[in-house]
Design an enzyme around this catalytic site. Structure first.
Site, short mmCIF file in Angstrom:
data_model
loop_
_atom_site.label_atom_id
_atom_site.label_comp_id
_atom_site.label_asym_id
_atom_site.label_seq_id
_atom_site.Cartn_x
_atom_site.Cartn_y
_atom_site.Cartn_z
N GLY A 172 0.82 -1.21 0.00
CA GLY A 172 0.00 0.00 0.00
C GLY A 172 0.85 1.25 0.00
O GLY A 172 1.76 1.43 -0.80
N GLY A 173 0.53 2.15 0.94
CA GLY A 173 1.24 3.43 1.02
C GLY A 173 2.73 3.26 1.24
O GLY A 173 3.52 4.14 0.90
N GLY A 407 17.08 9.08 -35.13
CA GLY A 407 16.69 9.93 -34.00
C GLY A 407 17.49 9.60 -32.76
O GLY A 407 17.75 10.47 -31.92
N ALA A 408 17.91 8.34 -32.65
CA ALA A 408 18.67 7.94 -31.46
C ALA A 408 20.01 8.67 -31.41
O ALA A 408 20.54 8.93 -30.34
CB ALA A 408 18.86 6.44 -31.45
C1 HXC Z 1 -2.36 -2.60 11.10
C2 HXC Z 1 -1.09 -4.38 10.49
C3 HXC Z 1 -1.06 -3.92 9.16
C4 HXC Z 1 -1.76 -2.71 8.85
C5 HXC Z 1 0.08 -5.73 9.26
N1 HXC Z 1 -0.38 -5.51 10.50
N2 HXC Z 1 -0.32 -4.78 8.42
N3 HXC Z 1 -1.73 -3.73 11.46
N4 HXC Z 1 -2.39 -2.09 9.86
N5 HXC Z 1 -1.76 -2.20 7.61
C6 HXC Z 1 -0.14 -6.32 11.68
C7 HXC Z 1 -0.86 -7.65 11.63
O1 HXC Z 1 -2.19 -7.50 12.07
C8 HXC Z 1 -0.02 -8.48 12.56
O2 HXC Z 1 -0.35 -8.17 13.87
C9 HXC Z 1 1.38 -7.95 12.33
O3 HXC Z 1 1.22 -6.67 11.74
C10 HXC Z 1 2.17 -8.79 11.37
O4 HXC Z 1 1.41 -9.01 10.20
P1 HXC Z 1 1.22 -10.46 9.56
O5 HXC Z 1 0.10 -10.37 8.61
O6 HXC Z 1 1.14 -11.47 10.64
O7 HXC Z 1 2.62 -10.62 8.81
P2 HXC Z 1 2.91 -11.26 7.40
O8 HXC Z 1 2.23 -12.58 7.28
O9 HXC Z 1 4.39 -11.24 7.27
O10 HXC Z 1 2.27 -10.30 6.33
C11 HXC Z 1 2.71 -8.99 6.20
C12 HXC Z 1 1.77 -8.19 5.27
C13 HXC Z 1 0.31 -8.35 5.75
C14 HXC Z 1 1.91 -8.69 3.85
C15 HXC Z 1 2.25 -6.74 5.30
O11 HXC Z 1 0.25 -8.06 7.16
C16 HXC Z 1 -0.63 -7.46 5.02
O12 HXC Z 1 -1.07 -7.79 3.91
N6 HXC Z 1 -0.98 -6.34 5.65
C17 HXC Z 1 -1.91 -5.41 5.06
C18 HXC Z 1 -1.28 -4.76 3.88
C19 HXC Z 1 -2.13 -3.72 3.23
O13 HXC Z 1 -3.10 -4.03 2.53
N7 HXC Z 1 -1.82 -2.50 3.49
C20 HXC Z 1 -2.48 -1.44 2.80
C21 HXC Z 1 -3.12 -0.55 3.75
S1 HXC Z 1 -3.82 0.72 2.77
P3 HXC Z 1 -0.46 -9.28 15.02
O14 HXC Z 1 -0.79 -8.51 16.23
O15 HXC Z 1 -1.50 -10.21 14.57
O16 HXC Z 1 0.91 -9.91 15.04
C22 HXC Z 1 -2.58 1.80 2.42
C23 HXC Z 1 -3.02 2.94 1.60
C24 HXC Z 1 -2.18 4.15 1.76
O17 HXC Z 1 -1.47 1.67 2.80
C25 HXC Z 1 -2.59 5.15 0.76
C26 HXC Z 1 -1.45 5.80 0.10
C27 HXC Z 1 -1.62 5.99 -1.37
#
Ligand code: HXC
Length: 517
Positions: A172-173, A407-408
Site C-alpha cells: 500500500g502506502g 533519431g537515437a
Molecule cells: C495494522 C497491520 C497492518 C496494517 C500488518 N499488521 N499490516 N496492522 N495495519 N496495515 C499487523 C498484523 O495484524 C499483525 O499483527 C502484524 O502486523 C504482522 O502481520 P502479519 O500479517 O502477521 O505478517 P505477514 O504474514 O508477514 O504479512 C505482512 C503483510 C500483511 C503482507 C504486510 O500483514 C498485510 O497484507 N498487511 C496489510 C497490507 C495492506 O493491505 N496495506 C495497505 C493498507 S492501505 P499481530 O498482532 O496479529 O501480530 C494503504 C493505503 C495508503 O497503505 C494510501 C497511500 C496511497
C-alpha cells in the site's frame, strides 16, 4: 560515582521499554524470517556510535480498535540522525515487530520530522522500510500521515538525495514514498513491494500469484524497473548504500567530493583499440569499455537488471564522480525502447539534479521497432530521454563508439541537444540509418531494374558505407569536435571533464517544464 536519581531511573525505564521493540517473541519471529531488527539495521548502516535517536517516546493518540490498551514502542519506527563514512544523514527505520511496521499518525509525524530536518540541514534522507502500510486502526489519520510524507518526498526531490531500502513486505502506502525517492534497494527473498497483495488480486481479477512472483526482487529489478539495486543480504544492502552515497553530494548546492586516484588519467587502453577494430556485427561488452575508462576500472552500476539495452551507473574519472549512460550492443542490439528511455531519462535527471557530470557512450542502431512499442507509447515515453538530455545543464561529454543512427543519434547527448564536447572513434558510423536500410529505400526501383539485382545492391551498400558510415561528415560539420583514437579515450574524456568543471548555464525563468510523463 554515577548518580541515578528516581527521575533518571524513570527515563531509563521508559527508554528501555521503547527500545525493546515488539518484545522477544516478535523480535524472534523477525529473525526467523531472516531479517534484522529496525535497530540492528541502523547499527549496520551508520558509523559506530553516530546515531542520535529522536522521538523515542512518541506514541499514537489513537484509541480505536483497542489501540489505547496496546503498547506501541516508538510507535513502530526508529528515527534520528547519524553519519555514514563521516557524512551526516537523517534516517528512519520501520519496526515490523510493532504492529507490522504499519504507519499511523505519530509514526508518520516522526518520519516527517527527520525529513524536515534533512531538507533544512541539506543532508540525505535514508528510509529503511518494513511496513504493512497504512495502520488500519487509525483510518484517515494514517492516510493523511502518508500524504504528508509523499508531499515532503516531492519537496525534497532534487534538493537532497533520498534513498529507500525495502527490507520486508511493503504494501500500500509503504511503496509510494520509496517510489518518489531517488534510489530503491531490495534484498533477495525478504523484500516485497506491491500496492495490492495476492489475496486482493485473486479476489479482484482471479489472477494467481504469491509475494515473490508479484513483488519480489526479480519482478521489480528486471520487469517493473521499480528497484535500482539488488542485495544478497541486508548487510550487503547497507554496504551498497554506503557506496552509493560516495557518488552523491549532500544536497543540490553541493558537489561530490573528488577522491584522489593513483590511476593515471592519461592511461591508454589496448582493450579499447581491440574493441574499436572488432567486427561491427559482433557485440562487445560495453561494461568493459566503461571499466577501461574508469579510475581503478571500477563501475557502480545502477538498475543493472532492468532495460539492459542501456547501461547507467557511476564511475570516477580523474578522481571526479561521473554518471555514465551507454547503449549496450549485447542486448536488443543497444536499440532504445520504452524501458531504456525511461531508465536513461531518470538517471540523466538524477545526475543533473545533483551536479554529477554525464558521460554518454553511443552505439545505437535506432529505436526498437514493433507494434507493442508503438502502442505502448514509445513516442511519449521515448521522448523522456530526449527531454532529460535537453534539460540537463551539467557538463556532458559524448563519445560515439560505433553506430549512431537516426533519431537515437540526436537523443544520445548529440551536439544538437547541447552535448558540451562530442568525440567519435574512427570506426563510428553516424547516419540517418544503416547501409542496408538506406539502400533499400533509396534505390529499390534501381535494384529491381538491374540485370544483376544482388550485385547492384551490394555495390550501392558499399558506396553508402564509404560515404556515410564514418564520423567524418559529422566532424566536417562540427557536430563531432574530435575524432579520437579509441586507446586515448580516457585521457580525452578526463581532460574534457576537467575543463568543463566550472561550466555554468543560465537558467530560463519559468515555473517548471512539462516533461512527457
Ligand atoms: C495494522 C497491520 C497492518 C496494517 C500488518 N499488521 N499490516 N496492522 N495495519 N496495515 C499487523 C498484523 O495484524 C499483525 O499483527 C502484524 O502486523 C504482522 O502481520 P502479519 O500479517 O502477521 O505478517 P505477514 O504474514 O508477514 O504479512 C505482512 C503483510 C500483511 C503482507 C504486510 O500483514 C498485510 O497484507 N498487511 C496489510 C497490507 C495492506 O493491505 N496495506 C495497505 C493498507 S492501505 P499481530 O498482532 O496479529 O501480530 C494503504 C493505503 C495508503 O497503505 C494510501 C497511500 C496511497
Amino acid at each position: 560515582m554515577k548518580i541515578v536519581s528516581d527521575k533518571t531511573a524513570e527515563l531509563h525505564k521508559r527508554s528501555e521499554k521503547a527500545k525493546a521493540m515488539g518484545g522477544p517473541e516478535r523480535v524472534a519471529a523477525q529473525k526467523k524470517a531472516g531479517k534484522l531488527t529496525a535497530r540492528e539495521r541502523l547499527d549496520a548502516l551508520l558509523d559506530e556510535d553516530s546515531f542520535q535517536e529522536l522521538d523515542l517516546l512518541r506514541h499514537t493518540r489513537a484509541s480505536e480498535f483497542g489501540l489505547a490498551e496496546k503498547d506501541i514502542p516508538a510507535d513502530g519506527v526508529v528515527t534520528g540522525m547519524g553519519r555514514v563514512h563521516g557524512r551526516n544523514v537523517c534516517v528512519f527505520s520501520q519496526d515490523f515487530t510493532v504492529l507490522g511496521g504499519s504507519l499511523g499518525l505519530a509514526h508518520a509525524e516522526k518520519i516527517c520530522k527527520v525529513m524536515d530536518l534533512g531538507l533544512e540541514s541539506g543532508v540525505p534522507v535514508i528510509g529503511l522500510c518494513d511496513s504493512g502500510g497504512a495502520r488500519i486502526q487509525e483510518g484517515v489519520d494514517a492516510l493523511g500521515g502518508y500524504a504528508e510524507i509523499f508531499y515532503r518526498n516531492v519537496q525534497a526531490s532534487g534538493r537532497i538525495p533520498q534513498i529507500s531500502a525495502i527490507l520486508g513486505p511493503c504494501a500500500g502506502g509503504a511503496v509510494y514514498s520509496p517510489a518518489i525517492t531517488d534510489f530503491i534497494f531490495m534484498v533477495k527473498d525478504t523484500s516485497h513491494m506491491f500496492i495490492t497483495g495476492p489475496e486482493v488480486i485473486r479476489a479482484a481479477t482471479g489472477e494467481e500469484c504469491d509475494f515473490e512472483t508479484l513483488g519480489g526482487v526479480e519482478a521489480h529489478s528486471t520487469r517493473s524497473g521499480v528497484c535500482h539495486f539488488v542485495a544478497n543480504s541486508e548487510h550487503d544492502c547497507f554496504r551498497q548504500i554506503q557506496e552509493l552515497l560516495e557518488f552523491l553530494p549532500q544536497n543540490c548546492f553541493d558537489a561530490v567530493k573528488p577522491r584522489p586516484s593513483g590511476d593515471d588519467p592519461n592511461r591508454e587502453s589496448a582493450v579499447l583499440d581491440r574493441i574499436a577494430h572488432s567486427d561491427p556485427k559482433r557485440p562487445y561488452s560495453v561494461h568493459e569499455v566503461i571499466r577501461e575508462l574508469a579510475d581503478e576500472r571500477s563501475f557502480f552500476e545502477v538498475h543493472a537488471g532492468f532495460a539492459r539495452n542501456i547501461v547507467v551507473g557511476f564511475i570516477r574519472l580523474g578522481g571526479r564522480a561521473v554518471g555514465v549512460v551507454a547503449n549496450n550492443p549485447q542486448h536488443l542490439s543497444g536499440a532504445l525502447n520504452i524501458s531504456a528511455s525511461e531508465k536513461g531519462a531518470r538517471f540523466v535527471r538524477c545526475c543533473d539534479a545533483f551536479n554529477i557530470p554525464i558521460l554518454t557512450l553511443v552505439d545505437v542502431p535506432g529505436y526498437w521497432p514493433g507494434v507493442e512499442q508503438e502502442h505502448g507509447g514509445i513516442i511519449r515515453k521515448g521522448a523522456k530521454l530526449l527531454y532529460a538530455y535537453c534539460q540537463a545543464t551539467v557538463p556532458k561529454v559524448t563519445v560515439v563508439l560505433k553506430k549512431a543512427y537516426g533519431g537515437a543519434y540526436d537523443v544520445m547527448s548529440s551536439k544538437h541537444v547541447r552535448g558540451d564536447l562530442n568525440f567519435a572513434w574512427p570506426c563510428a558510423e553516424i547516419a540517418v540509418m544503416g547501409p542496408q536500410g538506406a539502400v533499400n529505400i533509396l534505390f529499390a526501383r534501381e535494384i529491381r531494374a538491374a540485370a544483376k539485382p544482388e550485385e547492384r545492391r551490394k555495390q550501392l551498400v558499399d558506396d553508402y558505407t564509404k560515404q556515410f558510415s564514418n564520423p567524418y561528415l559529422a566532424a566536417q560539420r562540427g557536430y563531432i569536435d574530435e575524432v579520437i583514437e579509441a586507446r586515448r579515450t580516457r585521457s580525452k574524456v578526463a581532460n574534457a571533464f576537467r575543463f568543463l568543471k566550472d561550466k555554468k548555464t543560465p537558467r530560463v525563468e519559468k515555473k517548471h517544464g512539462n516533461i512527457p510523463l
